[in-house]
Design a protein around this motif. Structure first.
Motif, PDB file in Angstrom:
ATOM      1  N   ALA A  81       0.517  -0.807   0.247  1.00  0.00           N
ATOM      2  CA  ALA A  81      -0.204  -0.312   0.140  1.00  0.00           C
ATOM      3  C   ALA A  81       0.414   1.749  -0.091  1.00  0.00           C
ATOM      4  CB  ALA A  81      -1.004  -0.042   0.920  1.00  0.00           C
ATOM      5  N   THR A  82       2.397   1.151   0.121  1.00  0.00           N
ATOM      6  CA  THR A  82       3.161   2.544   0.564  1.00  0.00           C
ATOM      7  C   THR A  82       3.695   2.153  -1.186  1.00  0.00           C
ATOM      8  OG1 THR A  82       4.929   0.905   0.878  1.00  0.00           O
ATOM      9  CG2 THR A  82       3.098   1.941   2.470  1.00  0.00           C
ATOM     10  N   HIS A  83       4.231   3.522  -1.790  1.00  0.00           N
ATOM     11  CA  HIS A  83       5.145   3.580  -2.731  1.00  0.00           C
ATOM     12  C   HIS A  83       6.265   3.850  -2.790  1.00  0.00           C
ATOM     13  CE1 HIS A  83       5.669   5.092  -5.950  1.00  0.00           C
ATOM     14  NE2 HIS A  83       5.233   5.186  -7.024  1.00  0.00           N
ATOM     15  N   PRO A  84       6.698   2.365  -3.121  1.00  0.00           N
ATOM     16  CA  PRO A  84       8.539   2.380  -2.860  1.00  0.00           C
ATOM     17  C   PRO A  84       9.360   3.851  -3.278  1.00  0.00           C
ATOM     18  CG  PRO A  84       7.246   1.358  -4.680  1.00  0.00           C
ATOM     19  CD  PRO A  84       6.214   1.501  -4.913  1.00  0.00           C
ATOM     20  N   TYR A  85       9.019   4.443  -3.527  1.00  0.00           N
ATOM     21  CA  TYR A  85       9.834   5.658  -4.329  1.00  0.00           C
ATOM     22  C   TYR A  85       9.321   6.577  -3.927  1.00  0.00           C
ATOM     23  CZ  TYR A  85      11.766   1.631  -6.992  1.00  0.00           C
ATOM     24  OH  TYR A  85      11.879   0.018  -7.893  1.00  0.00           O
ATOM     25  N   ALA A  86       8.226   7.136  -3.341  1.00  0.00           N
ATOM     26  CA  ALA A  86       7.555   8.319  -2.866  1.00  0.00           C
ATOM     27  C   ALA A  86       8.744   9.148  -2.064  1.00  0.00           C
ATOM     28  CB  ALA A  86       6.357   8.174  -2.118  1.00  0.00           C
ATOM     29  N   ALA A  87       9.275   8.561  -1.705  1.00  0.00           N
ATOM     30  CA  ALA A  87      10.116   9.831  -0.849  1.00  0.00           C
ATOM     31  C   ALA A  87      11.305  10.409  -1.838  1.00  0.00           C
ATOM     32  CB  ALA A  87      11.736   8.952  -0.059  1.00  0.00           C
ATOM     33  N   LEU A  88      11.515   9.560  -3.053  1.00  0.00           N
ATOM     34  CA  LEU A  88      12.340  10.373  -3.798  1.00  0.00           C
ATOM     35  C   LEU A  88      11.594  12.314  -4.285  1.00  0.00           C
ATOM     36  CD1 LEU A  88      13.491   7.625  -6.268  1.00  0.00           C
ATOM     37  CD2 LEU A  88      14.623   8.882  -4.713  1.00  0.00           C
ATOM     38  N   VAL A  89      10.168  11.758  -3.817  1.00  0.00           N
ATOM     39  CA  VAL A  89       9.832  13.143  -4.788  1.00  0.00           C
ATOM     40  C   VAL A  89       9.508  14.415  -3.599  1.00  0.00           C
ATOM     41  CG1 VAL A  89       8.231  11.540  -6.348  1.00  0.00           C
ATOM     42  CG2 VAL A  89       7.576  12.304  -4.374  1.00  0.00           C
ATOM     43  N   LEU A  90       9.785  13.957  -2.867  1.00  0.00           N
ATOM     44  CA  LEU A  90       9.570  15.160  -1.916  1.00  0.00           C
ATOM     45  C   LEU A  90      10.230  16.100  -1.744  1.00  0.00           C
ATOM     46  CD1 LEU A  90       7.806  12.920   0.743  1.00  0.00           C
ATOM     47  CD2 LEU A  90       6.828  14.053  -0.952  1.00  0.00           C
TER      48      LEU A  90
END
Length: 550
Positions: free
Chosen positions: A159-168
């Motif tokens: 349910a989490t996006h594995p690459y979300a931290a990269l966009v913040l």
């Protein structure tokens, strides 16, 4: 009436039994268990011990191939971000001998759910490697870790996006808040990892500078001379009224949390930049960390929907165009929010919301998502970008709603030093609260806090004096329009009224001990004497019990 209530309870129990039965049946009908590891390459290649240089190397692999499940499982448990997890992408291979000047592994860290390795470069700057995949079953007892419940807990990571931290980072920079700058790397089975090779070798991880210690060379953390834990910051704030927390900057960070749907903002997911003191006063600004649950997508299938209906982990919030319950989304941050944001009025909230909205242009948002691997960007970015823009456009509404939630039961917290609290009804709707720093003898030195509360927004106001010799002055001629509770705490406190007309103060209640306190409020307030006060209402160190601290 009793009969109708009993019928209602029976119906509720029947519904719950039905839901539990359905949940059990679905669990049993689901696919088989799968062996779980957060490593992407569990076994070292035969030549791993002979490679001494990984510079400019890449490897193509998926972040979590085990999240590719059968049709029935996906139908019951949800699509989530499975495709992003099982789609192979090129990943830079970490060369520990050259990265950031060369990294020396130091120790394992993190929670039971994440593999985490700390390392230092030659300048003693600390970095951390955190596995992208998680092991949420690590929080379960050993017995339950072998059950099907553990299997489902592991699968919920999809349910989490594995690459979300990269966009913040780019969005955080645009709105003026501190941030880490993670990069995605593959940790090879490198003998230079020493005793940590077996634990972390073969893992895709986020590599970032750890938000701790001296950051004077780091603009992303305000060139802070120290970055501290939440426990350290709160200890400073509650023990000394010279300490300040930048509430406006914290609100910028919190509005960003709501905009990206981050429901996991508990105290341990913050660090605090300690800036150079002015007039002996420490100033702290927040550094958000561990962005594992942004853009969360859980409730898109029967099993997750049932768990939500049963109110299991209600603060786990799916990222949607509309935010149905801000109180639940912000549940983990509620105590920090109430303490730090207490000084900001409604106009402050709207000004800051407007500033954040203006800074997050379409171009900033769209470019931020291009930090994802190209394949993942094409698969997942468009719908998330649309939701980010929607929340950005409605940020005033989000701010207004959450302001109202916090304002309903507002708190004002002193410190273990000496303060004077002045409570003054201005009219039939408004109450002004001011807090002054004083000497031990009660001489006023400076204004620390000044806010006016409106009865349409605030139903209860709670003041905590904590330790120190505090003064509580009930001023003004009007009867107080808001219920006020005063907890004097430790120290020798004085309660008095500045008006000759001692109107009966039914809406003000003072709670303190019989020892060393002076009560001169007449009928302006009710006094409740209690020599067995709760520790969390008594001193600064006791007040730390309100928080989840590592």
């Amino acid at each position: 009436m009793v009969h109708k209530t009993a019928v209602s309870i029976n119906k509720t129990l029947q519904v719950h039994r039905l839901l539990f039965g359905l949940l059990f049946a679905l669990l049993m009908s689901s696919c088989q268990r799968y062996p779980h590891t957060v490593k992407q390459v569990a076994t070292a290649p035969a030549n791993a011990g002979t490679i001494t240089n990984y510079s400019d190397s890449t490897i193509t692999l998926a972040a979590g191939m085990h999240y590719k499940r059968g049709t029935l499982h996906t139908l019951l448990y949800g699509k989530h971000y499975r495709q992003a997890w099982y789609t192979p992408v090129p990943v830079k291979v970490l060369d520990i001998g050259t990265a950031h000047g060369g990294l020396t592994p130091a120790k394992m860290g993190g929670s039971r759910q994440t593999i985490s390795l700390r390392a230092y470069n030659p300048d003693s700057i600390e970095y951390v490697l955190r596995s992208i995949d998680k092991e949420p079953a690590g929080a379960l007892s050993p017995r339950w870790q072998k059950s099907y419940v553990a299997n489902i807990a592991r699968d919920a990571t999809s349910a989490t996006h594995p690459y979300a931290a990269l966009v913040l980072p780019d969005m955080a920079k645009a709105i003026g808040i501190y941030h880490t700058t993670p990069e995605i790397v593959y940790i090879p089975h490198d003998p230079r990892l020493g005793k940590f090779t077996e634990q972390v070798g073969g893992t895709v991880a986020l590599l970032e500078r750890r938000p701790a210690g001296n950051q004077q060379d780091n603009p992303y953390m305000g060139h802070a001379r120290k970055v501290k834990s939440t426990r350290s910051m709160l200890t400073e704030r509650l023990s000394d009224n010279d300490t300040r927390v930048d509430a406006r900057n914290y609100l910028r960070a919190r509005l960003f949390d709501m905009l990206i749907g981050d429901w996991s903002r508990h105290e341990d997911n913050w660090r605090w930049a300690e800036l150079e003191p002015e007039d002996k006063a420490y100033l702290y600004r927040p550094v958000p960390r561990d962005r594992d649950n942004v853009f969360y997508k859980l409730h898109d299938a029967p099993i997750p929907w049932i768990t939500r209906l049963l109110r299991f982990k209600p603060h786990f919030r799916t990222y949607r165009r509309n935010v149905p319950d801000l109180a639940k989304l912000n549940y983990n941050a509620r105590h920090l929010d109430a303490l730090i944001l207490a000084e900001l009025n409604q106009q402050d909230w709207q000004e800051i919301a407007d500033s954040v909205k203006t800074a997050l242009t379409d171009e900033v948002i769209e470019n931020a998502f291009k930090a994802m691997p190209d394949t993942i960007y094409k698969l997942t970015a468009a719908p998330i970008v649309a939701k980010v823009k929607h929340h950005r456009n409605n940020l005033h509404k989000l701010a207004q709603e959450y302001y109202g939630i916090l304002a309903k039961q507002a708190i004002v917290v002193g410190s273990d030093k000496h303060e004077q609290f002045v409570i003054k009804p201005l009219n039939k709707k408004e109450v002004q609260v001011q807090v002054f720093k004083t000497t031990k003898q009660g001489q006023v030195k400076e204004l620390l806090f000044d806010r006016t509360y409106h009865a349409d927004d605030t139903k209860e106001l709670i003041l905590y004096g904590l330790d120190g010799n505090d003064q509580f002055l009930l001023s003004g001629e009007d009867i107080n329009p808001i219920k006020i509770s005063i907890w004097g705490g430790d120290g020798e406190d004085t309660y008095s009224t500045a008006t000759e007309k001692k109107k009966k103060g039914k809406r003000i209640c003072i709670t303190d001990t019989t020892y060393g306190n002076n009560y001169k409020t007449g009928k302006a307030a009710r006094v409740k004497l209690d020599d067995n006060q709760r520790a969390k209402d008594f001193t600064g160190s006791g007040w730390l019990l309100h928080f989840y601290l590592d």
